[in-house]
Each structure stands twice: as structure tokens, then as C-alpha cells.
Design a protein around this motif. Structure first.
Motif, PDB file in Angstrom:
ATOM      1  N   LEU A   7      26.646  -5.176   9.043  1.00 16.10           N
ATOM      2  CA  LEU A   7      26.144  -4.235   8.474  1.00 16.10           C
ATOM      3  C   LEU A   7      26.793  -3.665   7.381  1.00 16.10           C
ATOM      4  O   LEU A   7      27.987  -3.554   7.328  1.00 16.10           O
ATOM      5  N   PRO A   8      26.064  -3.145   6.370  1.00 17.59           N
ATOM      6  CA  PRO A   8      26.892  -2.637   5.080  1.00 17.59           C
ATOM      7  C   PRO A   8      28.054  -1.453   5.537  1.00 17.59           C
ATOM      8  O   PRO A   8      28.850  -1.422   5.043  1.00 17.59           O
ATOM      9  N   GLU A   9      27.595  -0.655   6.669  1.00 15.23           N
ATOM     10  CA  GLU A   9      28.682   0.323   7.113  1.00 15.23           C
ATOM     11  C   GLU A   9      28.615  -0.190   8.545  1.00 15.23           C
ATOM     12  O   GLU A   9      28.128   0.499   9.430  1.00 15.23           O
ATOM     13  N   PRO A  10      29.705  -1.030   8.812  1.00 16.48           N
ATOM     14  CA  PRO A  10      29.922  -1.217  10.387  1.00 16.48           C
ATOM     15  C   PRO A  10      30.253  -0.177  11.142  1.00 16.48           C
ATOM     16  O   PRO A  10      30.932   0.788  10.783  1.00 16.48           O
ATOM     17  N   PRO A  11      30.461  -0.325  12.366  1.00 17.78           N
ATOM     18  CA  PRO A  11      31.000   0.690  13.320  1.00 17.78           C
ATOM     19  C   PRO A  11      32.262   0.769  13.363  1.00 17.78           C
ATOM     20  O   PRO A  11      33.157  -0.215  13.053  1.00 17.78           O
ATOM     21  N   ASP A  12      32.915   1.994  13.752  1.00 14.11           N
ATOM     22  CA  ASP A  12      34.276   1.958  14.256  1.00 14.11           C
ATOM     23  C   ASP A  12      34.722   1.993  15.539  1.00 14.11           C
ATOM     24  O   ASP A  12      35.694   2.170  15.988  1.00 14.11           O
ATOM     25  N   ALA A  13      33.490   2.068  16.393  1.00 18.59           N
ATOM     26  CA  ALA A  13      33.635   2.019  17.933  1.00 18.59           C
ATOM     27  C   ALA A  13      32.516   1.526  18.502  1.00 18.59           C
ATOM     28  O   ALA A  13      31.138   1.520  17.652  1.00 18.59           O
ATOM     29  N   VAL A  14      32.466   0.785  19.560  1.00 21.93           N
ATOM     30  CA  VAL A  14      31.276   0.322  20.220  1.00 21.93           C
ATOM     31  C   VAL A  14      31.322   0.518  21.639  1.00 21.93           C
ATOM     32  O   VAL A  14      32.420   0.095  22.523  1.00 21.93           O
ATOM     33  N   PHE A  15      30.424   1.305  22.223  1.00 13.64           N
ATOM     34  CA  PHE A  15      30.060   1.352  23.717  1.00 13.64           C
ATOM     35  C   PHE A  15      29.243   0.249  24.225  1.00 13.64           C
ATOM     36  O   PHE A  15      28.054   0.261  23.803  1.00 13.64           O
ATOM     37  N   CYS A  16      29.717  -0.466  25.139  1.00 14.12           N
ATOM     38  CA  CYS A  16      29.009  -1.547  25.633  1.00 14.12           C
ATOM     39  C   CYS A  16      28.450  -1.228  26.963  1.00 14.12           C
ATOM     40  O   CYS A  16      29.220  -0.643  27.912  1.00 14.12           O
ATOM     41  N   PHE A  17      27.408  -1.726  27.218  1.00 12.23           N
ATOM     42  CA  PHE A  17      26.475  -1.048  28.434  1.00 12.23           C
ATOM     43  C   PHE A  17      26.993  -2.035  29.727  1.00 12.23           C
ATOM     44  O   PHE A  17      26.725  -1.569  30.955  1.00 12.23           O
ATOM     45  N   ASN A  18      27.883  -3.055  29.659  1.00  9.48           N
ATOM     46  CA  ASN A  18      28.643  -3.389  30.827  1.00  9.48           C
ATOM     47  C   ASN A  18      29.720  -4.498  30.608  1.00  9.48           C
ATOM     48  O   ASN A  18      30.076  -4.507  29.063  1.00  9.48           O
ATOM     49  N   PRO A  62      42.486  -1.416  19.050  1.00 12.19           N
ATOM     50  CA  PRO A  62      41.290  -0.578  18.593  1.00 12.19           C
ATOM     51  C   PRO A  62      41.522  -0.078  16.970  1.00 12.19           C
ATOM     52  O   PRO A  62      40.953   0.999  16.751  1.00 12.19           O
ATOM     53  N   GLY A  63      42.709  -0.459  16.317  1.00 11.29           N
ATOM     54  CA  GLY A  63      42.905   0.181  15.239  1.00 11.29           C
ATOM     55  C   GLY A  63      41.544   0.135  14.041  1.00 11.29           C
ATOM     56  O   GLY A  63      41.241   0.901  13.754  1.00 11.29           O
ATOM     57  N   ASP A  64      41.001  -1.170  13.922  1.00 17.22           N
ATOM     58  CA  ASP A  64      39.658  -1.222  13.076  1.00 17.22           C
ATOM     59  C   ASP A  64      38.656  -0.918  13.876  1.00 17.22           C
ATOM     60  O   ASP A  64      37.564  -0.067  13.405  1.00 17.22           O
ATOM     61  N   ILE A  65      38.282  -0.933  15.030  1.00 17.68           N
ATOM     62  CA  ILE A  65      37.281  -0.691  15.909  1.00 17.68           C
ATOM     63  C   ILE A  65      37.514  -0.852  17.414  1.00 17.68           C
ATOM     64  O   ILE A  65      38.413  -1.586  17.844  1.00 17.68           O
ATOM     65  N   ALA A  66      37.113   0.262  18.052  1.00 15.51           N
ATOM     66  CA  ALA A  66      37.420   0.450  19.593  1.00 15.51           C
ATOM     67  C   ALA A  66      36.282  -0.068  20.327  1.00 15.51           C
ATOM     68  O   ALA A  66      35.027   0.114  19.682  1.00 15.51           O
ATOM     69  N   VAL A  67      36.553  -0.531  21.528  1.00 19.83           N
ATOM     70  CA  VAL A  67      35.734  -1.419  22.323  1.00 19.83           C
ATOM     71  C   VAL A  67      35.558  -0.628  23.952  1.00 19.83           C
ATOM     72  O   VAL A  67      36.710  -0.441  24.422  1.00 19.83           O
TER      73      VAL A  67
END
Length: 333
Positions: free
Chosen positions: A236-247, A266-271
Motif C-alpha cells: 500500500l502507499p501507506e503501509p500499516p505500522d501494526a497488524v492484528f491477525c484474527f488467528n 516490532p520496530g517497523d511493524i508489530a504483529v
């Protein structure tokens, strides 16, 4: 020749009733008689007829447990715990795999083992809200995880909305603002819808306007789907800085895709995951997750089956079991 109850009684020099009392664990037998009966059982190799015993008790001794898929570690772990809890009540569990397909889930309720089992335990995905109202009745039914169905059946589940809210709030509290969600399943009324509601509600409560571009569908809750969804988000042009996955399986795939792009977690993106499966202890980095109390789910389910089978029909019960936020290195370095 197979030894019978009267053979044990003859060898032990006691009545058949005394042997029956020993076999069934009743207390009112003298120690001397109990010892003689046990010696006779051991010598003759007598094995009690469990089927006949169960029929005398007005039950078959079997339960059906139907889950979407056994390759998913959450359901595999839950099945093991349900089987252990059932064994404490002398129940044998028959496992069905539905693939989350509506027709197979309906078949479990209407057809499978109806004359053979005392109760049916079902974790539904494909069922519609009206299906259970139209289903055949007679065998006690306990649903796992799907409170959104509002069905005339017993339910045992965590509060999925509250759990998803907790997961999203954890990411917000870490200062993340572009928080994506992987696992939406439009048109379904189950777990995905509940977790999506919790995610969106937590964002709005934090003053964050949800961005539809950050909610990604997942037809299957698998590692491959999680990786594909993460790649889409990172493009994406503006990617997320965190992702919540449903499982957790989605989260494992998302972690892999982020590492392949050279991102720091998690520096660039938290999962963030959901389900608390054992695999999360061995990912790199280890996975932060919402961990339902699977043991409590299993015990509550079997206790509910026990009460329903022995006491007869009763009003549907809605049992809410606990969950825990397990914070690990995928969100907090």
C-alpha cells in the motif's frame, strides 16, 4: 472363552451383585470381598461390558465433537483437552471434521451418530443464523465459539468482541496508529465478524478513524493467507505500522512475509495473533497473542453435556470462559 460376571462370582465365592458392585466402584463392599473379586478378575481376564453399563445408565458413552479442521493447531489442542475432560466422565469422543462447510455442519446436527451419541459439540463456521432453528432436535447440542448465531442451543466461548478489543487496544497503547486487520470474512456471522467488531470499536474509542484499506479478507485462516495479506498491506502507499491477525496461523504467515521484506519486527511493524497456540512460542520473534483458556472451554463443555444428559432438557446456557493477553516480542521488543 470370554469370562462373564458370573464366572468371576463363582471363582471369588461371592454373589454376582457383589462383583457388580466392585466393578462399578461402589463403596459398600468389604475389603476381603473386594480383594477376592479383584483376584478373580485378574485371573480370568474379565473385561466389563462398557456398552451394557452405559445403556443401563441411559446413555451411550459417546460424544460427537465436530470442528472445522484438525490441521489448525487451535482445534487440535482443543480436541485433546475435550477428550481428556470427557474421559473423566467415562465418555469417548468421536471427532468429525467439517471443513467449515455449512452442509457438513448441518449433517452433523441432523444425521451423524444421532442414535449413537449422548450429545453433539460443534464449532460452526458455515452455519447461518436461521439454520439451527430449522434443525432436527433431540440430541443435546453445544456450540463452541459462535455466539453470533443467536441459536437455541448451549454456547461455550470467550467474548470475542472483548478479546479483539483488548488486542487492538494493546497495539494502540504502544503508539501504533495505522493498525491493519487480517481475517475479515464478509457474509459470515461467526468469529470473524465478532473480532472485526472488536477491532473497529477499539480504533474508534482511541479516536482513530478505521481505514477500509487496512482490513484484509482471508478465505482460510492459514499461514499462506496471512503471508499474502501481509504482502498486500506492505504494498500500500501507506503501509500499516501494526497488524492484528484474527488467528495465530494468519499471524505466523504475516511474520514470515514481513521478514522476507527485511522489516524489523516490532520496530517497523508489530504483529498480533489470536488463539494462543503453542507454535507462537517458537516463531521469530515470538508471537504476541490472545490466548483463550482452552482448558476452561473443554471442562465447561463437558460439564454442560453431563448436566444436560443426566438432568434432561433445560434452557440454553451461554457460558463465557476467560482469555489472556500474552505479550511477547512481536509487539514489544
Amino acid at each position: 472363552m470370554v469370562a462373564r460376571l458370573k464366572d468371576v462370582a463363582a471363582r471369588a465365592g461371592v454373589s454376582v451383585k457383589t462383583v457388580s458392585n466392585v466393578v462399578n466402584g461402589y463403596a459398600f463392599v468389604t475389603e476381603a470381598n473386594r480383594r477376592r473379586v479383584q483376584e478373580a478378575i485378574d485371573h480370568l481376564g474379565y473385561v466389563p461390558n462398557i456398552g451394557a453399563r452405559n445403556l443401563r445408565k441411559g446413555r451411550t458413552g459417546f460424544l460427537t465433537l465436530a470442528v472445522p479442521e484438525l490441521v489448525n493447531p487451535y482445534f487440535a489442542e482443543l480436541c485433546g483437552l475435550v477428550m481428556s475432560a470427557a474421559a473423566r466422565h467415562d465418555w469417548t469422543v468421536l471427532i468429525e471434521q467439517t471443513g467449515g462447510v455449512r452442509d457438513k455442519e448441518m449433517a452433523v446436527i441432523n444425521v451423524a451418530h444421532r442414535s449413537l451419541v449422548d450429545a453433539i459439540i460443534l464449532s460452526p463456521i458455515g452455519l447461518r443464523p436461521t439454520d439451527l432453528a430449522q434443525a432436527a432436535t433431540g440430541t443435546p447440542l453445544i456450540l463452541l465459539g459462535e455466539r453470533a448465531l443467536h441459536a437455541p442451543a448451549h454456547h461455550v466461548a470467550i467474548d470475542n468482541v472483548a478479546a479483539a478489543t483488548t488486542a487492538t487496544r494493546h497495539l494502540v497503547d504502544l503508539g501504533r496508529r495505522r493498525i491493519a486487520a487480517i481475517g475479515d470474512q464478509p457474509g459470515r456471522h461467526g468469529t470473524a465478524a465478532l473480532r472485526l467488531n472488536g477491532y473497529l470499536g477499539a480504533l474508534r474509542a482511541a479516536g482513530i478513524t478505521p481505514d477500509p484499506a487496512l482490513t484484509v479478507r482471508a478465505e482460510a485462516y492459514s499461514r499462506a493467507e496471512g503471508a499474502a495479506a501481509m504482502r498486500h498491506l506492505l504494498d500500500l502507499p501507506e503501509p500499516p505500522d501494526a497488524v492484528f491477525c484474527f488467528n495465530d496461523l494468519l499471524a505466523v504467515g504475516a511474520l514470515s512475509a514481513a521478514r522476507d521484506r527485511g522489516l524489523s519486527i516490532p520496530g517497523d511493524i508489530a504483529v498480533m495473533g489470536f488463539d494462543g497456540v503453542d507454535e507462537g512460542n517458537y516463531t521469530a520473534p515470538r508471537l504476541t497473542t490472545i490466548a483463550p483458556d482452552k482448558a476452561a472451554i473443554a471442562v465447561a463443555t463437558i460439564n454442560l453435556a453431563q448436566a444436560t444428559v443426566h438432568d434432561g432438557p433445560e434452557h440454553p446456557q451461554d457460558i463465557v470462559t476467560p482469555f489472556t493477553l500474552v505479550v511477547r516480542e512481536s509487539t514489544v521488543a
